[in-house]
Design an enzyme around this catalytic site. Structure first.
Site, PDB file in Angstrom:
ATOM      1  N   HIS A 198     173.033 -52.417 -43.097  1.00 32.02           N
ATOM      2  CA  HIS A 198     174.166 -52.927 -43.853  1.00 32.02           C
ATOM      3  C   HIS A 198     173.654 -53.666 -45.074  1.00 32.02           C
ATOM      4  O   HIS A 198     172.621 -54.329 -44.993  1.00 32.02           O
ATOM      5  CB  HIS A 198     174.993 -53.885 -42.975  1.00 32.02           C
ATOM      6  CG  HIS A 198     176.368 -54.094 -43.481  1.00 32.02           C
ATOM      7  ND1 HIS A 198     176.660 -54.994 -44.474  1.00 32.02           N
ATOM      8  CD2 HIS A 198     177.534 -53.497 -43.139  1.00 32.02           C
ATOM      9  CE1 HIS A 198     177.949 -54.941 -44.716  1.00 32.02           C
ATOM     10  NE2 HIS A 198     178.508 -54.046 -43.942  1.00 32.02           N
ATOM     11  N   ASP A 245     180.364 -49.283 -37.351  1.00 32.82           N
ATOM     12  CA  ASP A 245     180.639 -47.869 -37.108  1.00 32.82           C
ATOM     13  C   ASP A 245     179.883 -47.288 -35.927  1.00 32.82           C
ATOM     14  O   ASP A 245     180.171 -46.174 -35.505  1.00 32.82           O
ATOM     15  CB  ASP A 245     180.282 -47.048 -38.361  1.00 32.82           C
ATOM     16  CG  ASP A 245     181.198 -47.369 -39.502  1.00 32.82           C
ATOM     17  OD1 ASP A 245     182.404 -47.478 -39.250  1.00 32.82           O
ATOM     18  OD2 ASP A 245     180.717 -47.525 -40.633  1.00 32.82           O
TER      19      ASP A 245
HETATM   20  N1  ACO Z   1     168.230 -45.430 -41.156  1.00 32.36           N
HETATM   21  C1  ACO Z   1     166.936 -45.436 -41.589  1.00 32.36           C
HETATM   22  N2  ACO Z   1     166.504 -46.221 -42.589  1.00 32.36           N
HETATM   23  C2  ACO Z   1     167.379 -47.029 -43.182  1.00 32.36           C
HETATM   24  C3  ACO Z   1     168.733 -47.081 -42.789  1.00 32.36           C
HETATM   25  C4  ACO Z   1     169.144 -46.254 -41.723  1.00 32.36           C
HETATM   26  N3  ACO Z   1     170.414 -46.255 -41.319  1.00 32.36           N
HETATM   27  N4  ACO Z   1     169.387 -47.969 -43.561  1.00 32.36           N
HETATM   28  C5  ACO Z   1     168.475 -48.457 -44.412  1.00 32.36           C
HETATM   29  N5  ACO Z   1     167.269 -47.893 -44.192  1.00 32.36           N
HETATM   30  C6  ACO Z   1     166.001 -48.234 -44.874  1.00 32.36           C
HETATM   31  C7  ACO Z   1     165.964 -47.659 -46.267  1.00 32.36           C
HETATM   32  O1  ACO Z   1     165.405 -46.355 -46.286  1.00 32.36           O
HETATM   33  C8  ACO Z   1     165.121 -48.680 -46.991  1.00 32.36           C
HETATM   34  O2  ACO Z   1     163.786 -48.479 -46.636  1.00 32.36           O
HETATM   35  P1  ACO Z   1     162.588 -48.837 -47.679  1.00 32.36           P
HETATM   36  O3  ACO Z   1     162.671 -50.306 -47.902  1.00 32.36           O
HETATM   37  O4  ACO Z   1     161.341 -48.385 -46.978  1.00 32.36           O
HETATM   38  O5  ACO Z   1     162.876 -48.038 -48.918  1.00 32.36           O
HETATM   39  C9  ACO Z   1     165.564 -49.996 -46.368  1.00 32.36           C
HETATM   40  O6  ACO Z   1     165.996 -49.657 -45.052  1.00 32.36           O
HETATM   41  C10 ACO Z   1     166.691 -50.682 -47.124  1.00 32.36           C
HETATM   42  O7  ACO Z   1     167.758 -49.766 -47.222  1.00 32.36           O
HETATM   43  P2  ACO Z   1     168.723 -49.597 -48.465  1.00 32.36           P
HETATM   44  O8  ACO Z   1     169.212 -48.192 -48.537  1.00 32.36           O
HETATM   45  O9  ACO Z   1     168.062 -50.152 -49.690  1.00 32.36           O
HETATM   46  O10 ACO Z   1     169.883 -50.543 -48.050  1.00 32.36           O
HETATM   47  P3  ACO Z   1     171.291 -50.605 -48.746  1.00 32.36           P
HETATM   48  O11 ACO Z   1     171.728 -52.007 -48.642  1.00 32.36           O
HETATM   49  O12 ACO Z   1     171.258 -49.990 -50.103  1.00 32.36           O
HETATM   50  O13 ACO Z   1     172.190 -49.641 -47.857  1.00 32.36           O
HETATM   51  C11 ACO Z   1     173.511 -48.844 -46.080  1.00 32.36           C
HETATM   52  C12 ACO Z   1     172.977 -50.074 -46.824  1.00 32.36           C
HETATM   53  C13 ACO Z   1     174.139 -47.847 -47.088  1.00 32.36           C
HETATM   54  C14 ACO Z   1     174.589 -49.271 -45.115  1.00 32.36           C
HETATM   55  C15 ACO Z   1     172.318 -48.173 -45.337  1.00 32.36           C
HETATM   56  O14 ACO Z   1     171.796 -49.074 -44.387  1.00 32.36           O
HETATM   57  C16 ACO Z   1     172.732 -46.861 -44.665  1.00 32.36           C
HETATM   58  O15 ACO Z   1     172.678 -45.802 -45.311  1.00 32.36           O
HETATM   59  N6  ACO Z   1     173.127 -46.912 -43.354  1.00 32.36           N
HETATM   60  C17 ACO Z   1     173.587 -45.728 -42.672  1.00 32.36           C
HETATM   61  C18 ACO Z   1     175.025 -45.433 -43.079  1.00 32.36           C
HETATM   62  C19 ACO Z   1     175.993 -46.424 -42.463  1.00 32.36           C
HETATM   63  O16 ACO Z   1     175.944 -46.718 -41.279  1.00 32.36           O
HETATM   64  N7  ACO Z   1     176.923 -46.911 -43.311  1.00 32.36           N
HETATM   65  C20 ACO Z   1     177.983 -47.816 -42.840  1.00 32.36           C
HETATM   66  C21 ACO Z   1     177.844 -49.169 -43.494  1.00 32.36           C
HETATM   67  S1  ACO Z   1     178.991 -50.292 -42.841  1.00 32.36           S
HETATM   68  C22 ACO Z   1     180.446 -49.859 -43.540  1.00 32.36           C
HETATM   69  O17 ACO Z   1     180.553 -49.354 -44.616  1.00 32.36           O
HETATM   70  C23 ACO Z   1     181.594 -50.184 -42.758  1.00 32.36           C
END
Ligand code: ACO
Length: 432
Positions: free
Chosen positions: A306, A363
Site C-alpha cells: 500500500h 483487498d
Molecule cells: N508484490 C511484490 N512486490 C511489491 C508489491 C507486491 N504486491 N507491492 C510493492 N512491491 C515492491 C515494489 O516492486 C517495490 O520494490 P523495489 O523497491 O525493489 O523497487 C517496492 O515494493 C515498493 O513498491 P511501489 O510500487 O513503489 O509502491 P507504491 O506505493 O507505488 O504502490 C501499490 C503501492 C500500487 C498498492 C503496490 O503495493 C501494488 O501494486 N500492490 C498490489 C496491488 C494492490 O493490492 N493494490 C490495492 C491497493 S489498496 C487499494 O487501492 C484499496
C-alpha cells in the site's frame, strides 16, 4: 518546533511556512515558491505531496490507524452501519435518530432510477464490464435531474448526495442483471440499504432472495470499510474533477474510472484471479511468491502493499475476521481461502516483503467474502465503488464549500524536444 522551513536555491534563501495538522503531521507550504523563486517541486506519483487540507479521514500508515471524522475504523466496524457511517463521513458528525431517519428516508425516496434509464442498459453488450456501465450510468443519470447538472448548490446538495448513494446501488444491480440476461428487479422500500442491494442482485420476479442477516451484515461491513480513505487515486480524481466545478455526478463518474485499475480498486478482482491461477497451476503459493519477488516476471502479490500503510492495513484485519466468521456460518470451505492464508503467512515471513513493509491490504480477503455471498468477480470493484461513494461525496462537498479552493492544475518539468521547425511532409524521413 520550527514554523518555517528554509530552502536555498542559487544562493538565495526562501522561507516557507510549515503547516501542522491536528494529528501533528507537518507540511511545508510551497504555494508561493514558484512566484518567489521561479522553481517548482517535482514529486512523481505524489507520495510527498499534500494536495489539500481535509477534515474527513485520518490515516497513520506507519501505525496502521484509520479514522473517519476522528472515530477509529474498528469502532465503526463493530457498532455502526454503512448508512450511518456514510452520514458521518459526509456531514462530519454521527447523526441523531432524527437525522438518520431523514437521511434514510431520502435514500429510499431516491432508490428508483428514472424509468428511461432502463433503455440505456439495453445498449451495452452483455460482455460489458460493469465498471464501464457504472461510470457511464452515473454520469448519464444526472441528465434526468436538471439540478444534478449544475455545479454545487447547498440547497440541493442533500437530495443529490442521497440520490447518488442510493442510485449507484440500483445501477450496479441492474448492470449485473443485464450482464446475466436476467430481468431487472426493482428496489423495495421496506428493505434497508444493503439488504435492498442484495434483493436487486439476487431475487427473481417469482421468488424473493433469502436475506440471511450474516450475509447482509458482511456486505454492509465491506461497504463501511471502503467508505473513505483520504487522498487515494480515485478520491483525488474526484477532487480534481470537482475543482473545475463539474457537477457531483460527473465528479463521481470520474472517480469510478480511476478506481477501476488493478493497482487500485481493481485489486480485489485481481486477487481472486491470482488465487484461481495458483490453484489451477497446482502451486501451494510458494512458486507465485518467488515470481512476485522477481521484477522480470511481471507478477505482483495482489492484495499486498500500500502506498500509505507500511503496517497491517487495519481494514484487512477486520475483513479477515469477518471472512472466517461468514464462511463458518455458511459452512463454506473455499480452497482459495487456504491458498490466501498460506500466501499471507509466507509473505509475512519473507525478507523481501518484510524489508519493503508489504502487508495485506483491504483487498486481500474481501474477494473471498464476496465469492461466498455469490457476487461474481467482475462485480467486486463495483462493490468497492458503492462503498466509496460517501467518501467521494464528502470530498466533493469539502472542495465545493471551500471559498479559497482553486482549479487543480499541477505543473510539469518539460523534458521534450527543444524548439524545432515544421518539416514539410515530402522532406520527412521515417524514424530509424
Ligand atoms: N508484490 C511484490 N512486490 C511489491 C508489491 C507486491 N504486491 N507491492 C510493492 N512491491 C515492491 C515494489 O516492486 C517495490 O520494490 P523495489 O523497491 O525493489 O523497487 C517496492 O515494493 C515498493 O513498491 P511501489 O510500487 O513503489 O509502491 P507504491 O506505493 O507505488 O504502490 C501499490 C503501492 C500500487 C498498492 C503496490 O503495493 C501494488 O501494486 N500492490 C498490489 C496491488 C494492490 O493490492 N493494490 C490495492 C491497493 S489498496 C487499494 O487501492 C484499496
Amino acid at each position: 518546533m520550527s514554523n518555517t522551513a528554509k530552502l536555498e536555491l542559487d544562493g538565495k534563501v526562501y522561507e516557507l511556512p510549515v503547516v501542522t495538522g491536528t494529528e501533528g503531521e507537518r507540511a511545508i507550504d510551497i504555494s508561493t515558491l514558484r512566484s518567489a523563486s521561479g522553481a517548482i517541486t517535482l514529486d512523481d506519483g505524489y507520495s510527498n505531496t499534500g494536495s489539500c487540507r481535509s477534515a474527513i479521514t485520518f490515516i497513520d500508515g506507519e501505525r496502521g490507524i484509520l479514522r473517519y471524522r476522528g472515530i477509529p475504523i474498528e469502532e465503526l466496524a463493530e457498532k455502526s452501519t454503512f448508512v450511518e457511517t456514510a452520514y458521518l463521513i459526509i456531514y462530519g458528525h454521527l447523526p441523531t435518530s432524527r437525522e438518520l431517519q431523514r437521511f434514510s428516508g431520502l435514500l429510499t425516496q431516491n432508490e428508483l432510477l428514472h424509468e428511461d434509464m432502463k433503455f440505456h442498459f439495453e445498449g451495452f453488450p452483455t460482455s460489458a464490464h460493469p465498471m464501464a456501465i457504472l461510470s457511464s450510468m452515473i454520469n448519464g443519470s444526472a441528465c434526468f435531474y436538471p439540478e444534478c447538472m449544475e455545479p454545487y448548490h447547498a440547497e440541493t446538495f442533500d437530495e443529490e448526495a442521497a440520490r447518488l448513494i442510493s442510485q449507484v446501488r440500483t445501477i450496479a444491480a441492474f448492470a449485473y442483471r443485464k450482464s446475466r440476461g436476467l430481468p431487472i428487479i426493482y428496489p423495495k422500500p421496506v428493505y434497508k440499504y444493503t439488504a435492498n442491494f442484495l434483493h436487486m442482485m439476487f431475487s427473481q420476479p417469482y421468488a424473493d432472495y433469502d436475506l440471511q442477516p450474516e450475509v447482509v451484515r458482511a456486505l454492509d461491513l465491506i461497504f463501511l470499510l471502503h467508505a473513505d480513505h483520504e487522498q487515494n487515486c480515485s478520491t483525488a480524481t474526484v477532487r480534481f474533477t470537482a475543482s473545475s466545478q463539474a457537477n457531483l455526478f460527473a465528479s463521481a463518474a470520474a472517480g469510478v474510472c480511476a478506481l477501476w485499475g488493478p493497482l487500485h480498486g481493481g485489486a480485489n478482482q485481481a486477487v481472486i484471479e491470482m488465487l484461481e491461477q495458483i490453484r489451477k497451476e497446482g502451486d501451494d503459493g510458494s512458486k507465485f511468491i518467488e515470481a512476485a519477488k522477481d521484477k522480470k516476471s511481471g507478477r505482483r502479490l495482489m492484495g499486498f502493499g500500500h502506498r500509505v500503510y507500511k503496517n497491517y492495513d487495519p481494514r484487512a484485519k477486520i475483513i479477515k475476521a469477518q471472512c472466517d466468521a461468514l464462511l463458518n456460518t455458511l459452512k463454506i470451505n473455499d480452497p482459495l481461502l487456504d491458498i490466501a492464508i498460506k500466501l499471507e503467512t509466507a509473505a509475512l515471513n519473507d525478507p523481501y516483503f518484510i524489508e519493503r513493509k508489504l502487508y495485506p491490504n483491504v483487498d486481500f480477503y474481501s474477494g473471498i467474502i464476496m465469492r461466498a455471498i455469490g457476487i461474481p468477480v467482475e462485480m467486486f470493484t463495483v462493490i468497492f465503488a458503492i462503498g466509496r461513494m460517501p467518501g467521494w461525496i464528502a470530498n466533493y462537498l469539502e472542495i465545493s464549500e471551500d471559498k479559497s479552493s482553486r482549479i487543480y492544475r499541477p505543473r510539469q518539468v518539460y523534458v521534450g524536444a527543444n524548439k524545432s521547425p515544421y518539416v514539410p511532409i515530402k522532406d520527412r524521413r521515417a524514424a530509424e
